[in-house]
Design a protein around this motif. Structure first.
Motif, PDB file in Angstrom:
ATOM      1  N   ARG A  72      65.624   2.341  50.907  1.00 44.27           N
ATOM      2  CA  ARG A  72      64.788   2.730  49.756  1.00 44.27           C
ATOM      3  C   ARG A  72      64.904   1.687  48.668  1.00 44.27           C
ATOM      4  O   ARG A  72      65.984   1.140  48.427  1.00 44.27           O
ATOM      5  N   LEU A  73      63.779   1.414  47.980  1.00 39.12           N
ATOM      6  CA  LEU A  73      63.789   0.527  46.816  1.00 39.12           C
ATOM      7  C   LEU A  73      63.178   1.254  45.628  1.00 39.12           C
ATOM      8  O   LEU A  73      62.145   1.912  45.774  1.00 39.12           O
ATOM      9  N   HIS A  74      63.829   1.160  44.471  1.00 36.84           N
ATOM     10  CA  HIS A  74      63.241   1.662  43.232  1.00 36.84           C
ATOM     11  C   HIS A  74      63.252   0.504  42.234  1.00 36.84           C
ATOM     12  O   HIS A  74      63.959  -0.498  42.448  1.00 36.84           O
ATOM     13  N   ALA A  75      62.507   0.626  41.158  1.00 36.49           N
ATOM     14  CA  ALA A  75      62.491  -0.447  40.159  1.00 36.49           C
ATOM     15  C   ALA A  75      62.189   0.110  38.785  1.00 36.49           C
ATOM     16  O   ALA A  75      61.591   1.186  38.654  1.00 36.49           O
ATOM     17  N   SER A  76      62.620  -0.627  37.776  1.00 34.84           N
ATOM     18  CA  SER A  76      62.291  -0.255  36.399  1.00 34.84           C
ATOM     19  C   SER A  76      60.941  -0.874  36.060  1.00 34.84           C
ATOM     20  O   SER A  76      60.411  -1.692  36.818  1.00 34.84           O
ATOM     21  N   ALA A  77      60.410  -0.516  34.901  1.00 35.22           N
ATOM     22  CA  ALA A  77      59.151  -1.104  34.447  1.00 35.22           C
ATOM     23  C   ALA A  77      59.387  -2.569  34.090  1.00 35.22           C
ATOM     24  O   ALA A  77      60.531  -2.989  33.896  1.00 35.22           O
ATOM     25  N   GLY A  78      58.312  -3.335  33.998  1.00 31.70           N
ATOM     26  CA  GLY A  78      58.451  -4.707  33.533  1.00 31.70           C
ATOM     27  C   GLY A  78      57.632  -5.681  34.345  1.00 31.70           C
ATOM     28  O   GLY A  78      57.323  -5.420  35.500  1.00 31.70           O
ATOM     29  N   GLN A  92      68.268  -8.952  35.761  1.00 36.13           N
ATOM     30  CA  GLN A  92      66.976  -9.648  35.712  1.00 36.13           C
ATOM     31  C   GLN A  92      67.080 -11.055  36.308  1.00 36.13           C
ATOM     32  O   GLN A  92      66.185 -11.503  37.008  1.00 36.13           O
ATOM     33  N   ASN A  93      68.224 -11.726  36.049  1.00 35.84           N
ATOM     34  CA  ASN A  93      68.393 -13.080  36.577  1.00 35.84           C
ATOM     35  C   ASN A  93      68.504 -13.095  38.088  1.00 35.84           C
ATOM     36  O   ASN A  93      68.363 -14.136  38.716  1.00 35.84           O
ATOM     37  N   ASN A  94      68.798 -11.962  38.668  1.00 33.40           N
ATOM     38  CA  ASN A  94      68.926 -11.886  40.126  1.00 33.40           C
ATOM     39  C   ASN A  94      67.753 -11.140  40.759  1.00 33.40           C
ATOM     40  O   ASN A  94      67.859 -10.655  41.881  1.00 33.40           O
ATOM     41  N   TYR A  95      66.653 -11.047  40.011  1.00 30.23           N
ATOM     42  CA  TYR A  95      65.448 -10.348  40.477  1.00 30.23           C
ATOM     43  C   TYR A  95      64.886 -11.024  41.721  1.00 30.23           C
ATOM     44  O   TYR A  95      64.832 -12.243  41.738  1.00 30.23           O
ATOM     45  N   PRO A  96      64.418 -10.367  42.757  1.00 32.85           N
ATOM     46  CA  PRO A  96      64.517  -8.921  42.887  1.00 32.85           C
ATOM     47  C   PRO A  96      65.767  -8.439  43.637  1.00 32.85           C
ATOM     48  O   PRO A  96      66.297  -7.397  43.316  1.00 32.85           O
ATOM     49  N   PHE A  97      66.262  -9.189  44.653  1.00 34.49           N
ATOM     50  CA  PHE A  97      67.295  -8.599  45.520  1.00 34.49           C
ATOM     51  C   PHE A  97      68.641  -9.319  45.458  1.00 34.49           C
ATOM     52  O   PHE A  97      69.509  -9.081  46.301  1.00 34.49           O
ATOM     53  N   GLY A  98      68.809 -10.222  44.471  1.00 33.29           N
ATOM     54  CA  GLY A  98      69.977 -11.096  44.456  1.00 33.29           C
ATOM     55  C   GLY A  98      71.328 -10.390  44.344  1.00 33.29           C
ATOM     56  O   GLY A  98      72.363 -10.989  44.653  1.00 33.29           O
ATOM     57  N   LEU A  99      71.338  -9.122  43.916  1.00 32.32           N
ATOM     58  CA  LEU A  99      72.634  -8.441  43.771  1.00 32.32           C
ATOM     59  C   LEU A  99      72.902  -7.461  44.911  1.00 32.32           C
ATOM     60  O   LEU A  99      73.898  -6.731  44.871  1.00 32.32           O
ATOM     61  N   PHE A 100      72.035  -7.458  45.901  1.00 26.66           N
ATOM     62  CA  PHE A 100      72.250  -6.523  47.015  1.00 26.66           C
ATOM     63  C   PHE A 100      73.471  -6.965  47.825  1.00 26.66           C
ATOM     64  O   PHE A 100      73.645  -8.139  48.112  1.00 26.66           O
ATOM     65  N   ALA A 101      74.286  -5.988  48.208  1.00 26.17           N
ATOM     66  CA  ALA A 101      75.527  -6.314  48.926  1.00 26.17           C
ATOM     67  C   ALA A 101      75.407  -6.023  50.420  1.00 26.17           C
ATOM     68  O   ALA A 101      76.405  -6.068  51.133  1.00 26.17           O
ATOM     69  N   VAL A 102      74.195  -5.697  50.866  1.00 29.89           N
ATOM     70  CA  VAL A 102      73.978  -5.453  52.307  1.00 29.89           C
ATOM     71  C   VAL A 102      72.690  -6.179  52.699  1.00 29.89           C
ATOM     72  O   VAL A 102      71.862  -6.475  51.840  1.00 29.89           O
ATOM     73  N   PRO A 103      72.528  -6.467  54.000  1.00 28.02           N
ATOM     74  CA  PRO A 103      71.253  -7.081  54.411  1.00 28.02           C
ATOM     75  C   PRO A 103      70.101  -6.091  54.238  1.00 28.02           C
ATOM     76  O   PRO A 103      70.324  -4.876  54.248  1.00 28.02           O
ATOM     77  N   MET A 104      68.886  -6.622  54.087  1.00 23.47           N
ATOM     78  CA  MET A 104      67.720  -5.761  53.857  1.00 23.47           C
ATOM     79  C   MET A 104      67.533  -4.740  54.996  1.00 23.47           C
ATOM     80  O   MET A 104      66.999  -3.657  54.764  1.00 23.47           O
ATOM     81  N   SER A 136      57.066  -9.363  36.237  1.00 25.18           N
ATOM     82  CA  SER A 136      57.915 -10.044  37.214  1.00 25.18           C
ATOM     83  C   SER A 136      59.069 -10.764  36.519  1.00 25.18           C
ATOM     84  O   SER A 136      58.864 -11.503  35.565  1.00 25.18           O
ATOM     85  N   GLY A 137      60.281 -10.533  37.011  1.00 27.08           N
ATOM     86  CA  GLY A 137      61.447 -11.194  36.430  1.00 27.08           C
ATOM     87  C   GLY A 137      62.036 -10.439  35.248  1.00 27.08           C
ATOM     88  O   GLY A 137      63.148 -10.692  34.824  1.00 27.08           O
ATOM     89  N   ARG A 138      61.282  -9.493  34.704  1.00 27.20           N
ATOM     90  CA  ARG A 138      61.816  -8.686  33.595  1.00 27.20           C
ATOM     91  C   ARG A 138      62.097  -7.261  34.054  1.00 27.20           C
ATOM     92  O   ARG A 138      62.646  -6.452  33.336  1.00 27.20           O
ATOM     93  N   SER A 139      61.659  -6.976  35.277  1.00 31.24           N
ATOM     94  CA  SER A 139      61.930  -5.664  35.861  1.00 31.24           C
ATOM     95  C   SER A 139      63.307  -5.752  36.544  1.00 31.24           C
ATOM     96  O   SER A 139      63.870  -6.832  36.699  1.00 31.24           O
ATOM     97  N   THR A 140      63.865  -4.624  36.911  1.00 29.50           N
ATOM     98  CA  THR A 140      65.106  -4.630  37.668  1.00 29.50           C
ATOM     99  C   THR A 140      64.892  -3.771  38.903  1.00 29.50           C
ATOM    100  O   THR A 140      64.184  -2.764  38.856  1.00 29.50           O
ATOM    101  N   VAL A 141      65.504  -4.189  40.018  1.00 28.55           N
ATOM    102  CA  VAL A 141      65.222  -3.564  41.306  1.00 28.55           C
ATOM    103  C   VAL A 141      66.512  -2.976  41.878  1.00 28.55           C
ATOM    104  O   VAL A 141      67.570  -3.597  41.789  1.00 28.55           O
ATOM    105  N   PHE A 142      66.420  -1.786  42.458  1.00 28.96           N
ATOM    106  CA  PHE A 142      67.612  -1.097  42.965  1.00 28.96           C
ATOM    107  C   PHE A 142      67.402  -0.731  44.425  1.00 28.96           C
ATOM    108  O   PHE A 142      66.363  -0.176  44.777  1.00 28.96           O
ATOM    109  N   GLY A 143      68.410  -1.035  45.264  1.00 26.65           N
ATOM    110  CA  GLY A 143      68.294  -0.729  46.689  1.00 26.65           C
ATOM    111  C   GLY A 143      69.297   0.343  47.089  1.00 26.65           C
ATOM    112  O   GLY A 143      70.347   0.512  46.446  1.00 26.65           O
ATOM    113  N   TYR A 144      68.972   1.094  48.127  1.00 23.78           N
ATOM    114  CA  TYR A 144      69.832   2.187  48.616  1.00 23.78           C
ATOM    115  C   TYR A 144      69.930   2.099  50.131  1.00 23.78           C
ATOM    116  O   TYR A 144      68.911   1.945  50.808  1.00 23.78           O
TER     117      TYR A 144
END
Ligand code: DLL
Length: 435
Positions: free
Chosen positions: A86-92, A69-81, A94-102
């Motif tokens: 693909r992007l998915h996210a949990s409910a929540g 959450q502290n790195n919302y939305p893309f702060g933990l991505f290890a590759v450039p956008m 702004s700032g309480r959701s979590t975002v996942f990239g593939y």
């Protein structure tokens, strides 16, 4: 049956050699590309080179949902956008959701792991798969969909809701497999009963259930009503989505974790100490092959045990026991994860309410129901000129709960100071469901 026999049956020594190599690569990559890891490893006084064996894993710091959450939305991505497809996210909110990239490769890996899961359930390209998991930002629907296509099965992208139509499709298209939450399977059977449909007469022979706890009793009930084999599968969006663990048709005892892609540990949720194999604890995952969103020692909050006995299916990968408990206050409501803190964030954005509320979770038929009792503020209570004003607040809560958290709630506004307050705790959760 295997989808990828070589990797699924790899002798443990070779598997472990592969795991340590992959772990070292992941650590080098995250340390040099993601600020969070550099900071947290430096703070723990560990360098990627210090990890020479799988036991060294425990030297690494944990990651929790708040790091995400502290790195919302893309702060933990290890590759450039530009490499993220693909992007998915949990409910929540702004700032309480979590975002996942593939990346493209992540999507391929995920599809393969879902394909492995479906083959472990005995599915082939001759099957028709009724996928009643929701499509969209959540990982469930699409994760299952890509896996089913990968094995060449015919997928019905049904998504959730609209039970009458689901039953019509089950009758007319003759799917041989159904995938949904266990409670939704029971709900469909209830609706089928109302419509006079004999669920046993459908062509279904296997059900693949997950996204919420499925007790042995519930699985038995589903098997009886539908006349199918009910299998349990597991995953969490942070780590990838569904496709992390799968109960095999032959073993019927726990879910295999695809260990060439994930390391799993059990820890004492209080002390963080790694537990011996077989002891009940919180599952902690490390991804070994993910490119866009690698995770190192992520605390899942799920409580289980590792099962190391060889399985009669021939897979060398360890299993986890059925999950029915959590180490935190997360609620799963109709397959959607809800934290009381997220509910609170929704309520604090609405004027006229006190931060005191009660969450009551129950069953309405087979499905979960959520009731929110919320105190209105003194001011609103004494100054609200009409019932209509209070009804507007109620409507706003219902809408925001649906829009931000993806759950339907019944709302009851109550007078100030009527709910029991626990000091330091805004909410009291009463979970009346039997698991
Ligand atoms: O629920 C992924 C998934 C979808 C798994 C479909 C299986 C089937 P999330 O929405 O991130 O992802 O929720 C993850 O759901 O940490 C568990 O608490 C719970 N969960 C998932 N599968 C099971 C299961 C998906 N088989 C959270 N048994 C996890 C018990 C499960 N709980």
């Amino acid at each position: 049956m295997f989808y990828n026999e070589e990797f699924e049956t790899l002798p443990r020594e070779a598997l472990q050699a592969m795991q340590i190599k992959r772990l070292q690569q992941v650590l080098q990559r995250v340390y040099h590309t993601v600020g969070h890891y550099k900071k947290s490893l430096d703070a723990a006084g560990v360098k990627p080179d210090d990890i020479k064996s799988l036991t060294d894993l425990r030297k690494l710091p944990f990651m929790t949902r708040s790091d995400l959450q502290n790195n919302y939305p893309f702060g933990l991505f290890a590759v450039p956008m530009s490499s993220v497809v693909r992007l998915h996210a949990s409910a929540g909110t702004s700032g309480r959701s979590t975002v996942f990239g593939y990346t493209k490769r992540d999507v391929d890996t995920w599809s393969e792991l879902m394909a492995r899961s479906l083959v472990a359930a005995g599915l082939t390209k001759n099957d028709i798969v009724h996928n009643a998991f929701g499509y969209g930002l959540f990982t469930t629907g699409l994760g299952m969909h890509f896996g089913a296509e990968k094995i060449g099965a015919s997928v019905i992208p049904m998504s959730g809701g609209n039970s009458k139509r689901q039953i019509m499709i089950l009758q007319d298209f003759g799917p041989t497999a159904i995938c949904c939450t266990p409670s939704y399977a029971l709900h469909l059977a209830e609706q089928g009963g109302v419509l006079g449909v004999d669920m046993k007469a459908l062509k279904l022979r296997v059900g693949i259930f997950g996204a919420e706890p499925c007790s042995q009793q519930v699985c038995d009930e589903i098997e009886k009503i539908y006349g199918i084999t009910a299998l349990n599968f597991y995953g969490l969006s942070e780590v990838m989505g569904p496709g992390i663990g799968m109960e095999c048709l032959e073993g019927r005892n726990g879910m295999h974790i695809f260990e060439d892609h994930f390391l799993v540990e059990t820890i004492d949720p209080q002390t963080g100490e790694v537990l011996p194999e077989g002891a009940e604890g919180e599952l902690v995952f490390t991804t070994l092959t993910k490119e866009a969103f690698p995770l190192v020692r992520y605390r899942s909050g799920d409580i289980s045990r590792l099962i190391t006995d060889p399985c009669r299916c021939g897979r060398s990968h360890i299993k986890i026991e059925r999950i029915v408990k959590r180490s935190d206050d997360m609620l799963i409501i109709r397959g959607v994860n809800v934290f009381p803190a997220q509910v609170e964030a929704v309520l604090t954005d609405i004027e006229g309410l006190e931060p005191h509320y009660q969450i009551i979770v129950d069953k309405s038929g087979a499905l979960d129901s959520l009731e929110l009792q919320v105190e209105v503020s003194e001011k609103t209570f004494s100054e609200s000129g009409s019932v209509k004003e209070l009804q507007n607040i109620e409507r706003r809560i219902i809408k925001d709960m649906k829009d931000y958290l993806g759950v339907s709630a019944r709302v009851k506004l109550v007078e100030p100071n009527t709910l029991q307050h626990t000091p330091g705790q805004a909410a009291k959760v009463i979970d009346k469901r039997r698991i």
